[in-house]
Design a protein around this motif. Structure first.
Motif, PDB file in Angstrom:
ATOM      1  N   SER A   1      41.770  37.689  37.426  1.00  0.00           N
ATOM      2  CA  SER A   1      42.090  38.528  38.585  1.00  0.00           C
ATOM      3  C   SER A   1      41.592  39.943  38.360  1.00  0.00           C
ATOM      4  O   SER A   1      41.443  40.706  39.300  1.00  0.00           O
ATOM      5  N   ARG A   2      41.358  40.291  37.098  1.00  0.00           N
ATOM      6  CA  ARG A   2      40.858  41.628  36.787  1.00  0.00           C
ATOM      7  C   ARG A   2      39.417  41.780  37.251  1.00  0.00           C
ATOM      8  O   ARG A   2      39.075  42.751  37.914  1.00  0.00           O
TER       9      ARG A   2
ATOM     10  N   GLU B   1      55.681  32.526  44.682  1.00  0.00           N
ATOM     11  CA  GLU B   1      55.628  32.762  43.230  1.00  0.00           C
ATOM     12  C   GLU B   1      56.938  32.372  42.574  1.00  0.00           C
ATOM     13  O   GLU B   1      58.010  32.671  43.086  1.00  0.00           O
TER      14      GLU B   1
ATOM     15  N   LYS C   1      50.752  36.058  37.569  1.00  0.00           N
ATOM     16  CA  LYS C   1      50.963  35.399  38.870  1.00  0.00           C
ATOM     17  C   LYS C   1      50.840  36.391  40.025  1.00  0.00           C
ATOM     18  O   LYS C   1      50.125  36.143  40.995  1.00  0.00           O
ATOM     19  N   SER C   2      51.558  37.519  39.896  1.00  0.00           N
ATOM     20  CA  SER C   2      51.552  38.492  40.998  1.00  0.00           C
ATOM     21  C   SER C   2      50.170  39.095  41.190  1.00  0.00           C
ATOM     22  O   SER C   2      49.718  39.298  42.325  1.00  0.00           O
TER      23      SER C   2
ATOM     24  N   HIS D   1      44.142  31.701  33.197  1.00  0.00           N
ATOM     25  CA  HIS D   1      43.996  33.025  33.795  1.00  0.00           C
ATOM     26  C   HIS D   1      43.601  34.047  32.727  1.00  0.00           C
ATOM     27  O   HIS D   1      43.636  33.740  31.544  1.00  0.00           O
ATOM     28  N   LYS D   2      43.266  35.241  33.155  1.00  0.00           N
ATOM     29  CA  LYS D   2      42.874  36.355  32.279  1.00  0.00           C
ATOM     30  C   LYS D   2      41.621  36.024  31.462  1.00  0.00           C
ATOM     31  O   LYS D   2      41.504  36.424  30.307  1.00  0.00           O
TER      32      LYS D   2
ATOM     33  N   ARG E   1      53.153  44.229  41.854  1.00  0.00           N
ATOM     34  CA  ARG E   1      51.756  44.593  41.636  1.00  0.00           C
ATOM     35  C   ARG E   1      50.969  44.137  42.869  1.00  0.00           C
ATOM     36  O   ARG E   1      49.806  43.853  42.783  1.00  0.00           O
TER      37      ARG E   1
ATOM     38  N   GLY F   1      54.459  37.185  32.852  1.00  0.00           N
ATOM     39  CA  GLY F   1      53.350  38.009  32.395  1.00  0.00           C
ATOM     40  C   GLY F   1      51.986  37.329  32.401  1.00  0.00           C
ATOM     41  O   GLY F   1      50.992  37.940  32.031  1.00  0.00           O
ATOM     42  N   VAL F   2      51.918  36.076  32.831  1.00  0.00           N
ATOM     43  CA  VAL F   2      50.642  35.356  32.834  1.00  0.00           C
ATOM     44  C   VAL F   2      49.711  35.880  33.941  1.00  0.00           C
ATOM     45  O   VAL F   2      48.510  35.612  33.939  1.00  0.00           O
TER      46      VAL F   2
ATOM     47  N   ASP G   1      38.787  37.145  30.822  1.00  0.00           N
ATOM     48  CA  ASP G   1      37.897  38.312  30.861  1.00  0.00           C
ATOM     49  C   ASP G   1      37.871  38.967  29.492  1.00  0.00           C
ATOM     50  O   ASP G   1      38.695  38.658  28.622  1.00  0.00           O
TER      51      ASP G   1
END
Ligand SMILES: Nc1nc2c(ncn2[C@@H]2O[C@H](COP(=O)(O)OP(=O)(O)OP(=O)(O)O)[C@@H](O)[C@H]2O)c(=O)[nH]1
Ligand SMILES: [Mg+2]
Length: 329
Positions: free
Chosen positions: A236-237, A150, A64-65, A197-198, A104, A61-62, A200
């Motif tokens: 990535s968002r 991945e 990756k995809s 990551h994330k 995703r 859930g971090v 944002d």
């Protein structure tokens, strides 16, 4: 079309159907398919090795995809051709495929310059890793110049993926304090680059703080004077930091190339692959040897009843294998 030589020619010519078929062939667990798979790989081998291979790990859930899709689309826009593979121990248990049912990477899968391969389920980790290594070579022969692999950062599959890539990227969530405790030390040690990551929305400032903590942690882990993995921040968002990530990956790889470590790592990986394949084939050959099932059953009974030392029993069984004529699997 099915003869390995023709299939190899079609893969080299960029035929996507042939690529999918070739990968299915090398992933096959049927012993009868092995000679064709090896013939195919032998033809493709001179055309492999020219891509940049990047492993991407991190807790479930971090993101990756999502990152792979974003980075992959960016790379395609820059003119690269991106292939994506996965080594996923959870799908081995369920028999499902994480890229199949939770993908995703919808947009990337449809991109003409990309190839996204779901992992075949229901295999052992060793088996999947061997198949992924070979699938990766087929992808390279087909002209993909960036390969992304991945894997979930739970502690077992990273070593396998680390053993097939040039750079290993660890993704952390902005809650790094907790995260660092959850990520096993061994996984931290394998990371060549770390990405928080994330980064944002509400997590943007927390992500910067987490990156700072992570840098300090890595300095302690690697010790003074040694090479410490770069720590980056991205989302990535929003797309923030994605092109910087690619720049950092390229710079890291260039540095590895210049130092000679890039080539040393690849040749070390080849030797490690030989050794693990040898172990697997020896075990398979042992069980395929006539009369061994009976000898093994006998040894089991002796050991169970405490009449024979297990290590001595194993030695006798092995001695029997190397004295008797053996068959190859
Ligand atoms: N806020 C935010 N959410 C993100 C970002 N990237 C991914 N997510 C969300 O995080 C969740 C998990 O994303 P995935 O890409 O499936 O994560 P994963 O690490 O591949 O997950 P597994 O394959 O199950 O281990 C999804 O709900 C995404 O929308 C990001 O940059 N920012
Ligand atoms: Mg995923």
């Amino acid at each position: 079309m099915n003869a390995p030589r023709e299939l190899a020619a079609a893969v080299l010519a960029g035929d996507r159907l042939a690529l999918a078929r070739a990968i299915t062939l090398v992933e096959s667990r049927r012993a009868a398919d092995r000679p064709a798979a090896e013939a195919l790989l032998a033809d493709l081998l001179p055309h492999t090795g020219r891509s940049i291979r990047i492993g991407i790990t991190g807790a479930p859930g971090v993101g990756k995809s999502t990152l792979i899709e974003r980075l992959g689309l960016d790379l395609c826009a820059k003119g690269h051709r991106t292939a994506v593979f996965a080594v996923d121990p959870s799908s081995m248990r369920s028999g499902g495929s994480i890229l199949g049912d939770k993908t995703r990477m919808v947009e990337l899968s449809r991109h003409p310059q990309a190839f996204v391969r779901p992992q075949p389920g229901g295999d052992t980790l060793g088996g999947v890793a061997a198949h992924t290594r070979e699938a990766l070579l087929v992808g390279e022969a087909a002209g993909f110049d960036v390969v992304l692999v991945e894997t979930i950062g739970t502690g077992q599959s990273e070593t396998a993926v680390h053993g097939m890539v040039d750079a290993f990227l660890l993704l952390l969530s902005p809650a790094a304090g907790d995260e660092l405790q959850g990520i096993k030390r061994g996984v931290m040690e394998l990371a060549d680059l770390v990405l928080v990551h994330k980064a944002d929305g509400e997590l943007a400032t927390e992500a910067q703080r987490a990156a700072e903590q992570c840098r300090m942690g890595l300095h302690i882990l690697h010790g003074a004077g040694s090479q410490v993995p770069p720590v980056l921040v991205a989302s990535s968002r929003t797309g923030m930091g994605i092109s910087e990530l690619w720049t950092a990956l390229r710079a890291w790889i260039e540095n590895e190339r210049a130092s000679g470590r890039f080539a040393a790592r690849r040749s070390g990986q080849q030797v490690a692959w030989l050794e693990s394949a040898l172990r697997e084939q020896l075990v398979a050959a042992f069980f395929a040897t006539a009369g061994h099932a009976a000898a093994l059953a006998e040894a089991r009974a002796e050991v169970q009843q405490g009449r024979l030392l297990p290590s001595a029993a194993a030695r006798q069984l092995v001695a029997r294998t190397f004295v008797a004529p053996t068959t190859t699997p």
